[in-house]
Design an enzyme around this catalytic site. Structure first.
Site, PDB file in Angstrom:
ATOM      1  N   ARG A 152       0.408   2.512   7.131  1.00 17.53           N
ATOM      2  CA  ARG A 152       0.321   3.308   5.872  1.00 17.53           C
ATOM      3  C   ARG A 152      -0.682   4.527   5.670  1.00 17.53           C
ATOM      4  NH1 ARG A 152       3.697   1.088   2.147  1.00 17.53           N
ATOM      5  NH2 ARG A 152       5.956   0.079   3.088  1.00 17.53           N
ATOM      6  N   ARG A 155       0.382   6.704  -0.978  1.00 20.71           N
ATOM      7  CA  ARG A 155      -0.667   6.755  -2.598  1.00 20.71           C
ATOM      8  C   ARG A 155      -1.686   7.083  -2.409  1.00 20.71           C
ATOM      9  NH1 ARG A 155       3.829   2.921  -5.082  1.00 20.71           N
ATOM     10  NH2 ARG A 155       2.811   1.980  -2.753  1.00 20.71           N
ATOM     11  N   ARG A 206       3.466  14.940  -3.374  1.00 20.75           N
ATOM     12  CA  ARG A 206       4.684  14.301  -3.515  1.00 20.75           C
ATOM     13  C   ARG A 206       5.219  14.056  -5.522  1.00 20.75           C
ATOM     14  NH1 ARG A 206       6.502   9.680  -1.477  1.00 20.75           N
ATOM     15  NH2 ARG A 206       7.750   9.794  -3.579  1.00 20.75           N
ATOM     16  N   ASP A 265       9.613   6.217   6.378  1.00 22.57           N
ATOM     17  CA  ASP A 265       9.963   5.023   6.077  1.00 22.57           C
ATOM     18  C   ASP A 265      11.025   3.954   6.919  1.00 22.57           C
ATOM     19  OD1 ASP A 265       9.637   2.898   3.912  1.00 22.57           O
ATOM     20  OD2 ASP A 265      11.751   2.792   4.641  1.00 22.57           O
ATOM     21  N   TYR A 289      16.214  -6.246   4.427  1.00 23.77           N
ATOM     22  CA  TYR A 289      16.858  -6.047   3.186  1.00 23.77           C
ATOM     23  C   TYR A 289      18.451  -5.213   3.469  1.00 23.77           C
ATOM     24  CZ  TYR A 289      11.825  -4.119   2.659  1.00 23.77           C
ATOM     25  OH  TYR A 289      10.886  -4.313   2.621  1.00 23.77           O
TER      26      TYR A 289
HETATM   27  O1  CP3 Z   1       1.827   4.392   8.267  1.00 24.54           O
HETATM   28  C1  CP3 Z   1       2.231   5.508   7.685  1.00 24.54           C
HETATM   29  O2  CP3 Z   1       1.655   5.927   6.886  1.00 24.54           O
HETATM   30  C2  CP3 Z   1       3.238   5.850   7.718  1.00 24.54           C
HETATM   31  C3  CP3 Z   1       4.614   5.583   6.738  1.00 24.54           C
HETATM   32  C4  CP3 Z   1       5.541   4.510   6.408  1.00 24.54           C
HETATM   33  C5  CP3 Z   1       5.889   4.363   4.634  1.00 24.54           C
HETATM   34  N1  CP3 Z   1       6.432   3.225   4.779  1.00 24.54           N
HETATM   35  C6  CP3 Z   1       5.853   5.060   3.905  1.00 24.54           C
HETATM   36  C7  CP3 Z   1       5.930   4.878   2.246  1.00 24.54           C
HETATM   37  C8  CP3 Z   1       5.725   3.684   7.186  1.00 24.54           C
HETATM   38  C9  CP3 Z   1       4.993   3.278   9.049  1.00 24.54           C
HETATM   39  C10 CP3 Z   1       6.372   2.008   6.526  1.00 24.54           C
HETATM   40  C11 CP3 Z   1       6.739   1.600   7.026  1.00 24.54           C
HETATM   41  C12 CP3 Z   1       7.591   0.576   5.990  1.00 24.54           C
HETATM   42  N2  CP3 Z   1       8.809   0.745   4.957  1.00 24.54           N
HETATM   43  C13 CP3 Z   1       7.427  -0.655   5.970  1.00 24.54           C
HETATM   44  C14 CP3 Z   1       7.108  -1.540   7.247  1.00 24.54           C
HETATM   45  C15 CP3 Z   1       5.407  -1.152   6.804  1.00 24.54           C
HETATM   46  C16 CP3 Z   1       5.090  -2.769   5.914  1.00 24.54           C
HETATM   47  O3  CP3 Z   1       4.189  -2.162   5.184  1.00 24.54           O
HETATM   48  O4  CP3 Z   1       5.253  -3.588   6.341  1.00 24.54           O
HETATM   49  C17 CP3 Z   1       8.904  -1.689   4.907  1.00 24.54           C
HETATM   50  C18 CP3 Z   1       8.281  -3.605   5.122  1.00 24.54           C
HETATM   51  C19 CP3 Z   1       8.875  -0.599   4.413  1.00 24.54           C
HETATM   52  C20 CP3 Z   1       9.480  -0.743   2.916  1.00 24.54           C
HETATM   53  C21 CP3 Z   1       8.845   0.079   1.858  1.00 24.54           C
HETATM   54  N3  CP3 Z   1       8.500   1.365   1.623  1.00 24.54           N
HETATM   55  C22 CP3 Z   1       8.096  -0.324   1.193  1.00 24.54           C
HETATM   56  C23 CP3 Z   1       7.580  -2.475   0.505  1.00 24.54           C
HETATM   57  C24 CP3 Z   1       7.599   0.452   0.250  1.00 24.54           C
HETATM   58  C25 CP3 Z   1       6.602   0.117  -1.390  1.00 24.54           C
HETATM   59  C26 CP3 Z   1       7.427   0.115  -2.721  1.00 24.54           C
HETATM   60  C27 CP3 Z   1       6.449   0.800  -3.661  1.00 24.54           C
HETATM   61  O5  CP3 Z   1       6.423   1.564  -4.011  1.00 24.54           O
HETATM   62  O6  CP3 Z   1       5.353  -0.106  -3.272  1.00 24.54           O
HETATM   63  C28 CP3 Z   1       8.141   1.702   0.514  1.00 24.54           C
HETATM   64  C29 CP3 Z   1       7.622   2.758   0.626  1.00 24.54           C
HETATM   65  C30 CP3 Z   1       6.873   3.792   1.040  1.00 24.54           C
HETATM   66  N4  CP3 Z   1       6.875   3.270   2.381  1.00 24.54           N
HETATM   67  C31 CP3 Z   1       5.782   4.737   0.465  1.00 24.54           C
HETATM   68  C32 CP3 Z   1       5.677   5.040   1.156  1.00 24.54           C
HETATM   69  C33 CP3 Z   1       4.133   5.876   1.747  1.00 24.54           C
HETATM   70  C34 CP3 Z   1       5.771   4.706  -0.783  1.00 24.54           C
HETATM   71  C35 CP3 Z   1       6.451   5.680  -1.985  1.00 24.54           C
HETATM   72  C36 CP3 Z   1       5.556   6.181  -2.215  1.00 24.54           C
HETATM   73  O7  CP3 Z   1       4.423   7.301  -1.918  1.00 24.54           O
HETATM   74  O8  CP3 Z   1       6.456   6.370  -3.620  1.00 24.54           O
END
Ligand code: CP3
Length: 388
Positions: free
Chosen positions: A71, A75, A84, A120, A195
């Site tokens: 990640r 943010r 974004r 994602d 999910y």
């Molecule tokens: O690592 C990186 O920089 C690449 C980007 C990446 C994202 N999601 C971007 C994202 C990666 C590798 C993921 C994988 C992902 N997504 C996982 C596996 C990794 C982990 O964290 O365990 C999982 C479980 C998800 C599911 C998911 N997507 C969650 C739990 C969330 C958070 C929700 C929140 O807002 O708190 C997301 C959204 C997400 N995925 C964001 C980003 C940058 C945030 C959304 C935003 O910026 O508006």
């Protein structure tokens, strides 16, 4: 920075071709953007092959311990929040220009040793037409959860043509990144299933486990379909030029080793087998997986990701020889003063001293309110301290 172009990589190309369904070579060439004498992994053209990151994955000597952060794009970066603004998460994942910019941001800022493709884990499911959204502050939410055999029919196979924006964005990224490797990724069958079955994020995964224990055949069929979707999605990324792939099984730490071996490992192993021999290291990561590390390696990973709960020397004993490790500083440590972060980073490096290959990372993703300067300083600290 770019190495002089070498136009052939027959082995990887032959292997990718052989794994793809026959009779569609012209479509494949068009979708994948490769011609017969180009290397689909792109490694020889761009010089990524000799990067510290890929050397560490292959357990070769490195000039310094490579660093990247799960990640790292997101943010914590003001430049991310800016681009974004007003664009929903899933929409941004389907815009190659935006994906390219966001993926490059942490590389420019922190000088990490690898980029991770901005997307994602639910993107391939969305591409199949599953009605889902990523709700800010919540995570992926699925409108019609999968709980019956009839529900399972929602999950058709993934074709490269379902995700043209991935191929396009990776092509742009590989050109921009030069010698810096790009990590592709996907969600592992268990985490995707959690999910899909729960309908959203879950603390206890009760509906998921109810299905796993209550209808083992339906569960096995669901995971098997997800394995095929995930494998196809990773192959698209590899064909477009990703240098490594990471399979995120973030929530699989909720299972005992016996349940993992019986109900999850066959599907994860199928994914790893599907991308074996394509010339890209395979990384496997989950949270709270201390008891599963050996099995996760056995599933077919070349590199096992470790969260912060198990020191790397102990993780190496659990995983056994022949695999590199990735990790594992607690992401919350970055909120402590600089000296405390450096002390913790030193502990991680000391525990990793005897490893066959080590990629420095956090034990889970960057927390959204992390000070980005703390991340930049941490990269610099690891590079300086491990320079050989
Ligand atoms: O690592 C990186 O920089 C690449 C980007 C990446 C994202 N999601 C971007 C994202 C990666 C590798 C993921 C994988 C992902 N997504 C996982 C596996 C990794 C982990 O964290 O365990 C999982 C479980 C998800 C599911 C998911 N997507 C969650 C739990 C969330 C958070 C929700 C929140 O807002 O708190 C997301 C959204 C997400 N995925 C964001 C980003 C940058 C945030 C959304 C935003 O910026 O508006």
């Amino acid at each position: 920075m770019r190495a002089s172009p070498i136009r052939r990589c027959p082995r990887a190309h032959a292997e990718i071709s052989a794994t793809w369904p026959r009779g569609r070579s012209s479509r494949r060439a068009k979708i994948w953007g490769v011609s017969a004498n180009e290397c689909p992994t792109g490694q020889q053209q761009t010089g990524t092959h000799d990067s510290a990151f890929l050397k560490a994955c292959r357990r070769e000597p490195v000039p310094h311990t490579p660093v990247w952060f799960m990640r790292q794009a997101g943010r914590s970066l003001p430049e991310y929040r800016k681009v974004r603004e007003g664009i929903a998460m899933l929409d941004s994942c389907m815009r190659p220009d935006l994906v390219t910019e966001i993926t490059l941001q942490p590389v420019r800022r922190h000088h990490v040793d690898a980029a991770i493709y901005f997307s994602d884990i639910v993107v391939p499911l969305k591409a199949l037409g599953i009605d889902l959204d990523i709700k800010p502050g919540v995570g992926p939410v699925v409108e019609n959860p999968i709980r019956t055999r009839a529900d399972l029919e929602q999950l058709r196979p993934l074709e490269p043509g379902d995700v043209p924006y991935v191929t396009e964005a990776i092509g742009m990224l590989v050109r921009e990144l030069g010698a810096t490797p790009l990590i592709g990724f996907a969600g592992a069958p268990f985490t995707l299933a959690s999910y899909l079955v729960e309908g959203g994020p879950s603390r206890n995964h009760e509906r998921t486990k109810a299905l796993m224990y209550g209808d083992p055949q339906l569960w096995a069929d669901l995971l098997d379909r997800l394995a095929d979707i995930t494998a196809a999605f990773l192959k698209v990324q590899i064909a477009a030029g990703a240098s490594a792939v990471q399979l995120f099984d973030s929530w699989v730490g909720a299972l005992s080793p016996a349940d993992y071996r019986r109900s999850v490992m066959p599907a994860s192993a199928k994914v790893f087998r599907a991308v074996e021999g394509l010339g890209v290291p395979r990384i496997h990561f989950g949270v709270g997986t201390g008891e599963l590390l050996g099995l996760m390696g056995e599933a077919g990973a070349d590199v096992v990701g470790v969260d912060w709960r198990v020191p790397l020397d102990e993780a190496a004993r659990r995983v056994g020889p022949g695999k590199a490790l990735q990790g594992n500083i607690d992401p919350a440590v970055l909120f402590a003063p600089r000296e405390a972060v450096e002390n913790k980073a030193r502990e991680v490096l000391d525990a990793a001293a005897g490893l066959e290959g080590h990629i420095f990372n956090l034990g889970h993703g960057v927390l959204p309110t992390t000070d980005p300067d703390a991340l930049t300083r941490l990269v610099d600290y690891v590079h300086t301290r491990t320079a050989r």
